[in-house]
Write an enzyme that holds these catalytic residues in place. Structure first.
Site: not given
Length: 424
Positions: A26-27, A30
């Site tokens: 997820h990170e 980003h």
């Protein structure tokens, strides 16, 4: 009742690996899109709380934190520590060969080097004009500031960020994709995991061909064998596996005539349909399994879509009141189920990780403050208005949203404790 799935090293390791993978991906979504947009990423963190391990590569510090929940990508523009520079403040600066400021040193203990220029800050602009005016012995001098100059606080050095390196300095589109990339990465992870299952364990075929026949089941008792191809049932031609499932499911207790092909010859077989706990028909046979990369890719895409639709349906039931908060599971429940699935084998654990990844992606896309979906909603408002929402007002909304989420986590955690510990 104890938490049985947490009593082994294997279960604990599975929990740490699964949740670390979900957060990392997820990170990473980003992070990669932020880097692509030219945003200065100060930190990429896995976990929350105090830092246990750190190293710096390029402009970014990579850290592992104490609590294995969550993570963050700290982007330029979200740095209250850079507000320490004020007019009339004394400092020392280091210049490069071109006369540009490369280090702004605030700690007087580090002003001993004769190569430093000391003075009082008259004016500075570290975001757009990249300039610093110092007064030394009553004379003011204006210096250009290097776009990667370091602000030195005690023993800590922080790279300045011109506006074009900050998150807020990017276009609405660039900021949108930077935020959206986190949840999108979770959907991509789910697809990869489910496709991997297809590669490792095969993909159920929709061809009307029998796979494993369970010993003692209705199909085995009737003489059906793995590899038999079903041509018709009760005189009706069969072209897909799902057609067999549909006919068998609605015929519990009935005796049906299967026409099958085996070894190039056709045979007629009478099969008495069994009955499962839901009072639906069953013959205890699986579909044939296909092993091919392309089938695995198609299976990964189809299964990701099906799980997403199922979770969205469940979310809809939650918002319409069909499900109550007491039926939700929080971290305790999810940890417990992950440990249990780890005990059931790698195939089950990988599938569960894919479902959790989809859940994480969908949850973060909800238009709630403090979530990625909430930030996307503010970007939508900015696109419609033609100007951003006041950062202080947006920050307050996200703060209240975060407080609400923490309260929700406490409620569902209490539900988990009652369900798994305090009740038998």
């Amino acid at each position: 009742m104890p938490l049985p799935s947490l009593d082994s090293l294997e279960s604990i390791l599975a929990i740490v690996v699964v949740f670390s993978l979900l957060v990392l991906v997820h990170e990473l979504g980003h992070f990669l899109l932020a880097k692509r947009a030219g945003i200065l990423c100060r930190e990429f963190a896995l976990g929350m709380g105090p830092k246990l391990f750190r190293f710096k590569r390029g402009e970014t510090e990579y850290t592992i934190r104490a609590l294995p929940i969550g993570g963050l990508v700290r982007m330029a523009g979200e740095d209250p520590e850079l507000d320490v520079l004020k007019p009339r403040m004394e400092l020392a600066v280091q210049l490069d060969e071109a006369g540009r400021v490369t280090r702004l040193i605030l700690d007087p203990k580090q002003w001993n080097s004769p190569s430093l220029v000391r003075g009082t800050v008259v004016h500075y602009d570290l975001e757009q004009k990249l300039s610093l005016t110092l007064e030394t012995a009553g004379e003011q001098t204006r210096y250009a500031v290097h776009p990667q100059a370091q602000l030195v606080l005690a023993e800590q050095e922080i790279q300045i960020a011109p506006l074009n390196r900050q998150f807020r300095g990017k276009s609405v589109g660039q900021r949108f994709w930077t935020i959206f990339a986190g949840p999108a990465a979770n959907f991509l992870l789910a697809f990869v995991l489910l496709a991997l299952l297809g590669l490792l364990y095969g993909v159920p075929s929709n061809e009307p061909q029998l796979g494993e026949v369970r010993p003692g089941g209705p199909a085995a008792q009737a003489g059906l064998l793995e590899g038999d191809r079903v041509l018709s049932i009760e005189g009706r031609p069969v072209a897909r596996w799902q057609e067999i499932v549909d006919v068998v499911s609605r015929s519990p207790g009935e005796t049906l005539t299967f026409v099958i092909e085996r070894g190039g010859a056709q045979h007629s077989v009478e099969v008495t349909i069994g009955r499962n706990e839901q009072n639906r028909g069953q013959i205890m046979v699986y579909s044939a399994i296909t092993y091919s990369p392309w089938a695995a890719v198609k299976y990964g895409a189809a299964a990701t879509y099906e799980y997403t639709a199922l979770i969205l349906t469940s979310l809809g039931m939650l918002f319409t009141g069909t499900y109550g908060l007491e039926e939700l599971s929080g971290p305790v429940g999810i940890f417990k189920m992950t440990g249990e699935f780890a005990q059931q084998g790698l195939e089950i654990l990988i599938r569960w990780a894919a479902v959790l990844s989809i859940n994480l992606g969908l949850f973060n896309l909800l238009p709630l403050p403090a979530l990625d979906g909430g930030r996307l909603a503010f970007l939508g408002v900015e696109a419609l208005r033609g100007r951003p929402v006041d950062p202080q007002k947006e920050g307050m909304v996200h703060f209240l949203g975060f407080a609400f989420l923490m309260l929700l986590i406490l409620v569902v955690t209490w539900n988990d404790l009652q369900r798994f510990i305090f009740t038998g």
